[in-house]
Design an enzyme around this catalytic site. Sequence first.
Site, PDB file in Angstrom:
ATOM      1  N   ARG A  28     -11.602 -56.153  39.007  1.00 30.72           N
ATOM      2  CA  ARG A  28     -11.571 -56.330  37.547  1.00 30.72           C
ATOM      3  C   ARG A  28     -12.276 -57.619  37.128  1.00 30.72           C
ATOM      4  O   ARG A  28     -12.832 -57.687  36.029  1.00 30.72           O
ATOM      5  CB  ARG A  28     -10.112 -56.298  37.065  1.00 30.72           C
ATOM      6  CG  ARG A  28      -9.527 -54.860  37.075  1.00 30.72           C
ATOM      7  CD  ARG A  28      -8.014 -54.877  37.093  1.00 30.72           C
ATOM      8  NE  ARG A  28      -7.380 -53.575  36.930  1.00 30.72           N
ATOM      9  CZ  ARG A  28      -7.165 -52.700  37.922  1.00 30.72           C
ATOM     10  NH1 ARG A  28      -7.560 -52.969  39.151  1.00 30.72           N
ATOM     11  NH2 ARG A  28      -6.541 -51.550  37.680  1.00 30.72           N
ATOM     12  N   GLY A  95     -11.781 -46.008  45.077  1.00 28.14           N
ATOM     13  CA  GLY A  95     -11.303 -45.248  43.923  1.00 28.14           C
ATOM     14  C   GLY A  95     -11.269 -46.109  42.671  1.00 28.14           C
ATOM     15  O   GLY A  95     -11.582 -45.643  41.568  1.00 28.14           O
ATOM     16  N   ARG A 123     -11.197 -37.104  46.398  1.00 26.62           N
ATOM     17  CA  ARG A 123     -10.182 -37.650  45.475  1.00 26.62           C
ATOM     18  C   ARG A 123     -10.401 -37.109  44.061  1.00 26.62           C
ATOM     19  O   ARG A 123     -11.522 -37.038  43.581  1.00 26.62           O
ATOM     20  CB  ARG A 123     -10.209 -39.180  45.531  1.00 26.62           C
ATOM     21  CG  ARG A 123      -9.785 -39.649  46.921  1.00 26.62           C
ATOM     22  CD  ARG A 123      -9.778 -41.136  47.061  1.00 26.62           C
ATOM     23  NE  ARG A 123      -8.704 -41.754  46.314  1.00 26.62           N
ATOM     24  CZ  ARG A 123      -8.516 -43.077  46.274  1.00 26.62           C
ATOM     25  NH1 ARG A 123      -9.339 -43.880  46.921  1.00 26.62           N
ATOM     26  NH2 ARG A 123      -7.520 -43.581  45.586  1.00 26.62           N
ATOM     27  N   GLN A 170      -5.357 -46.745  37.495  1.00 28.23           N
ATOM     28  CA  GLN A 170      -6.803 -46.508  37.405  1.00 28.23           C
ATOM     29  C   GLN A 170      -7.138 -45.650  36.202  1.00 28.23           C
ATOM     30  O   GLN A 170      -8.102 -45.922  35.485  1.00 28.23           O
ATOM     31  CB  GLN A 170      -7.303 -45.853  38.698  1.00 28.23           C
ATOM     32  CG  GLN A 170      -7.203 -46.797  39.878  1.00 28.23           C
ATOM     33  CD  GLN A 170      -7.609 -46.167  41.200  1.00 28.23           C
ATOM     34  OE1 GLN A 170      -7.900 -44.982  41.268  1.00 28.23           O
ATOM     35  NE2 GLN A 170      -7.619 -46.970  42.240  1.00 28.23           N
ATOM     36  N   ASP A 316       0.974 -48.652  47.305  1.00 26.98           N
ATOM     37  CA  ASP A 316       0.079 -48.902  48.444  1.00 26.98           C
ATOM     38  C   ASP A 316       0.817 -49.482  49.655  1.00 26.98           C
ATOM     39  O   ASP A 316       0.246 -49.581  50.747  1.00 26.98           O
ATOM     40  CB  ASP A 316      -1.058 -49.845  48.024  1.00 26.98           C
ATOM     41  CG  ASP A 316      -1.937 -49.210  46.953  1.00 26.98           C
ATOM     42  OD1 ASP A 316      -1.940 -47.967  46.849  1.00 26.98           O
ATOM     43  OD2 ASP A 316      -2.603 -49.955  46.216  1.00 26.98           O
TER      44      ASP A 316
END
Length: 429
Positions: A28, A95, A123, A170, A316
């Site tokens: 970011r 991703g 994905r 996301q 995660d």
Amino acid sequence: MSSYKLKNNITRLVGEVTIPGDKSISHRSVMFGAIAHGETRVTNFLPGDDCLSTISCFRKLGVTIEENGHELRIIGKGFDGLVEPNEVLDVGNSGTTIRLLMGILAGRAFHTSLVGDESIGKRPMTRVTGPLTAMGVKLDGRKNGSYTPISIRGGQLQPIHYELPVASAQVKSAIILAGLQADGETTIIEPTETRDHTERMIRQFGGEINKDNKTITVTGRQKLTASTIFVPGDISSAAFFLVAGAILPESEIVLRNVGLNPTRTGIIEVMKRMGADLEVVQQNDESFEPVGDLIIKTSKLKGTIVEGDLIPRLIDEIPIIALLATQAEGKTVIKDAEELKVKETNRIDTVVQELRTLGASIEATADGMIINGKSNLLGGKVSSHGDHRIGMMLAIAALLCTNEVQLEKSDAISVSYPNFFPHLNSLIR
Ligand code: SPQ
């Protein structure tokens, strides 16, 4: 394909590790530096493969980015400063890069093609292409816009009122980034709160975004101004050493500079609930992202249930929590975690398959896994399946194994933690 003989039969881990920069925040910082006006400086950037893919994509979009290891200088010229790339943008294994990029490109009146590696090709992208199409973007991809390669031609955007069908930072971030370029106010409703790094970044770059419980509103056509970013250490990377310190005998590890954003600290809560001797010290809440040090010592652990709103706060970390559970007394149940199926690998299947190979008692369920502890881990030939988090989890598991452990596809680890093995080796006594 890389193969690595992991260290096994280790008696204790002692020492200190300064945790490298957070992957989500590093991505970011590049993106916001690129779409803001002026010169952004970033320190403690994570030069892992995924974040380097983000830099490479933005360079192809015409942004000047000087990279010197952990430091970046980005010359942003606003959304309008991005130019049509001459080449396909390759997001590698990331991703975050592809999904957030789609949100940025949504408002750009030019054509871009996005590709990634084999894992990215599996994905789901409809979760992002769907709402962006509703905002007026022309998007296409394999299987009706569901998979890469994706092509996008952005332009004028209408704001949207969107209820997220899945808890995903996301997807939320892609819509926010498109919303920043739309004519009017975009509203997003999350089913469960997810990591809020994008929202914090907007404020850090002088923009405005409002959050009321699970409803986020952002007004379009905002001008963002360059900033100075210090990226805190990645709690998802720290998690491997937290678990290692808890399960190895006579261990004590100090982890410095760990990001403690409450939308990411689920692992700390679960470990404490399981009985971990884990302490947060030197917490500093002054920056746009809280940071602190963690001390973990060998712990006597018991099983638990991990479910519900907690899942996005540790999504995660589930592979390494599964390993932790193999060393806890009793049963651990992980549920409400179907999202694990659409990560770099199907992490329910890869965790269960590889921990079983080492001798753990673990079974897959439709939305998670059940682990019965405590197991003696033996050893064998395992694979990361090209997934960095599976590779690092197996390297920590191997420390406990009595027999040799050979890890296939070990190079995947450089996606988020290029110095993982030197850091781990420095703790072995
Ligand atoms: O970027 P990528 O490949 O999706 O990375 C992963 C990871 O394990 O590093 C997931 F596979 O982290 C995601 C995380 O799971 C990073 C992220 C972000 O930076 O916004 C959000 C989460 O994904 P999602 O799909 O829940 O939004």
